[in-house]
Scaffold this active site. Structure first.
Site, PDB file in Angstrom:
ATOM      1  N   GLU A  40       0.854  -1.180   0.000  1.00 15.83           N
ATOM      2  CA  GLU A  40       0.000   0.000   0.000  1.00 15.83           C
ATOM      3  C   GLU A  40       0.893   1.234   0.000  1.00 15.83           C
ATOM      4  OE1 GLU A  40      -3.572   2.186   2.571  1.00 15.83           O
ATOM      5  OE2 GLU A  40      -2.689   0.317   3.303  1.00 15.83           O
ATOM      6  N   ARG A 265       6.150 -13.114   8.976  1.00 15.93           N
ATOM      7  CA  ARG A 265       6.757 -11.830   8.664  1.00 15.93           C
ATOM      8  C   ARG A 265       8.071 -11.674   9.422  1.00 15.93           C
ATOM      9  NH1 ARG A 265       2.822  -7.239  10.610  1.00 15.93           N
ATOM     10  NH2 ARG A 265       4.486  -5.983   9.692  1.00 15.93           N
ATOM     11  N   LYS A 275       4.205   1.285   9.866  1.00 15.61           N
ATOM     12  CA  LYS A 275       4.197   2.537   9.100  1.00 15.61           C
ATOM     13  C   LYS A 275       3.612   3.677   9.918  1.00 15.61           C
ATOM     14  CE  LYS A 275       3.914   0.576   4.446  1.00 15.61           C
ATOM     15  NZ  LYS A 275       3.072   0.456   3.233  1.00 15.61           N
TER      16      LYS A 275
END
Length: 560
Positions: A40, A265, A275
């Site tokens: 994104e 992850r 983020k």
């Protein structure tokens, strides 16, 4: 030069994803391999994204397949073209290239048609519950949810309401389009999830065309299917979303469908990769932008002097698994150090200068000594350095009263100056506070080049820079940004900012050998006996700025 043994040599790395792909190809489920990397554009990529990039583009390379870059721009309030450009730059810097560049917004018309298709099949409905009511109706992990009172609206009514939502007739938050699945499902993601919401926001690509936007769990699987992705590789937090992923493609797509495979992850200690929190660091002025060398962003690591080869090696070494684990930052540093050791030219720079006067060296005399740029790369060539009566050495290369096994300069001791002479300490000067201001030595003229003709040996070898022929530089000594391994979830603190390391950046004025005057931003060097350094983007002609990339040895020991 220090040898780094932190990271052991590993010849084979586990990758269960390739095992799944091999089986799919063997069974004829797919005749080809196509992946995608779908970030994104609401922030800069970080080290965790580097792992996902290596996995997706690595599958492309292994199977001679296709990997697309798709920007998931379904949330216009948080996205920006700055982030789009940064994402593309980071991927290319890592050494990868995409076959096609797409945006989720490319599919807005198609996604809208799929929503209409679900409504017509009786599989989606417009719901008027408030967000608070939706949470109440959703139920819990142990209790089933309750069906919305709007769930059984007719197909005609739902089509009319959704069309009016699209035309902007209703305010934000007043209505959503929900999939009609199962409010009693043990998987909360399957309890009639929202697939479209009203949002009056300008989109960076589609402008004001839309005021309804698809949710990620709806847009993502359909974008995969539209691109004909075979293997949708994503991190483990989407494992519980897989049933919804499959439901969406099965209800909306005919023919070949993508398969979602999840992997753990990357969790790296002493860093933040959220983020939202990284953006807070930037907005609060704690760091110098997304590319601050203390950040775990790819752009920050690039600016600090990390190499793409080192990051790719690190991602390969940690492997691919489904098990949660936290990787020690020392392993990343080790991969960086190993790569820079092989490729970085050597240079001399004094970061904490102490003047040395060689009393028996002729006044006004200078000599040139030739020093190789790299001991293992003769093709790198050499450069000349000026030797003079007065030189700078590192302050910690002198002690008045040496500790045990200290072989550098102290009164009466002889050491080698790299590629110059043997010198013997004869005394020192101090200021009124007892601080050493100057060291006095004598030199042996018969040892030019750093070797004695009579075969005598010295145990200490130190680097130096001429006091009269050098270039000044600002050197930024970076350390970890946080004092604790898990800065975002440490007990006893109210905010991750409470865990900031006040010494994460120190700036010093260094004296460097004159050959560095022509160094350009991005150039990397090993400053002999000090570590690896990179010319910062803040550098300009006559104003050199270096960032310390990594010390020669592991700097991530636990600090008490």
């Amino acid at each position: 030069m220090a040898k780094d043994n932190t990271a052991e040599e590993v010849k084979e790395y586990s990758n269960f994803i390739h095992d799944f792909i091999d089986k799919d190809l063997e069974d004829g489920v797919y005749s080809r391999v196509q992946t995608r990397f779908p970030p994104e554009p609401n922030g800069y990529l970080h080290i965790g994204h580097a792992k996902a990039i290596c996995i997706n583009f690595g599958a492309k390379e292994k199977y001679s397949g296709i990997c697309n870059l798709r920007l998931d721009d379904t949330n216009p309030t948080k996205e920006d073209t700055e982030y789009v450009d940064a994402i593309k730059e980071d991927i290319k810097w890592l050494g990868f290239d995409w076959d096609n560049l797409y945006f989720a917004s490319d599919y807005f018309d198609f996604l809208y048609e799929c929503a209409i298709k679900l409504i017509k099949k009786g599989k989606a409905f417009v719901c008027d519950l408030t967000p608070e009511q939706q949470r109440e109706y959703r139920g819990t992990l142990t209790e089933p949810g309750k069906e919305s009172p709007y769930r059984n609206r007719s197909i005609e009514e739902n089509l009319d309401l959704f069309t009016r939502m699209t035309h902007g007739e209703f305010p934000e938050g007043s209505k959503v389009l929900r999939a009609k699945i199962d409010m009693a499902s043990p998987n909360l993601n399957m309890r009639d999830p929202i697939i479209y919401r009203i949002m009056f926001a300008h989109h960076h690509r589609t402008g004001d065309k839309w005021c309804v936007y698809p949710m990620y769990d709806f847009a993502h699987p359909l974008s995969d299917a539209c691109e004909k992705v075979t293997h949708s590789l994503c991190s483990l937090e989407f494992e519980n979303h897989r049933p919804l992923y499959d439901w969406v493609v099965n209800e909306c797509i005919d023919g070949e469908k993508p398969r979602q495979i999840e992997f753990a992850r990357m969790n790296l200690n002493y860093t933040l990769t959220s983020k939202r929190k990284c953006l807070q660091l930037v907005k609060d002025g704690i760091v110098d932008g997304w590319n601050d060398p203390r950040m775990a962003t790819i752009s920050g690591m690039r600016r600090r002097g990390y190499t793409p080869e080192a990051i790719r090696d690190f991602c390969e070494r940690i492997g691919v698994s489904k098990a949660y684990s936290v990787i020690d930052f020392a392993m990343l540093e080790s991969c960086v150090r190993n790569d820079l050791n092989m490729t970085s030219p050597r240079a001399m720079a004094i970061l904490d200068p102490l003047k040395v006067v060689i009393d028996n060296y002729p006044d006004g005399k200078t000599e040139e000594v030739e020093v190789d740029y790299h001991p293992d790369h003769p093709e790198y060539g050499s450069r000349k350095m000026t030797f003079s009566k007065e030189i700078f050495i590192e302050r910690d290369d002198f002690m008045i009263e040496p500790v045990k096994k200290y072989f550098r300069l102290f009164p009466g001791n002889e050491v080698r100056l790299i590629k110059a002479y043997f010198v013997t300490c004869t005394g020192y000067d101090t200021d009124e506070n007892g601080n050493v201001t100057c060291v006095h030595c004598t030199y042996d003229p018969e040892t030019f080049g750093g070797d004695s003709k009579d075969g005598r040996k010295v145990k200490g070898t130190i680097h130096w820079v001429s006091c009269t022929d050098n270039v000044k530089a600002e050197v930024r000594l970076y350390d970890r940004l946080f004092n604790v391994p898990n800065p975002s979830n440490e007990e006893g603190v109210s905010s991750f900012e409470d865990n900031l390391n006040p010494d994460s950046l120190k700036k010093v004025t260094a004296y460097c050998e004159k050959s560095l005057a022509d160094a350009n931003p991005g150039d990397r060097f090993q400053f002999m006996r000090n570590g690896y350094f990179c010319v910062d983007t803040d550098s300009s002609a006559g104003n050199l700025v270096f960032n310390r990339t990594v010390p020669l040895r592991d700097s991530f020991n636990v600090k008490k």
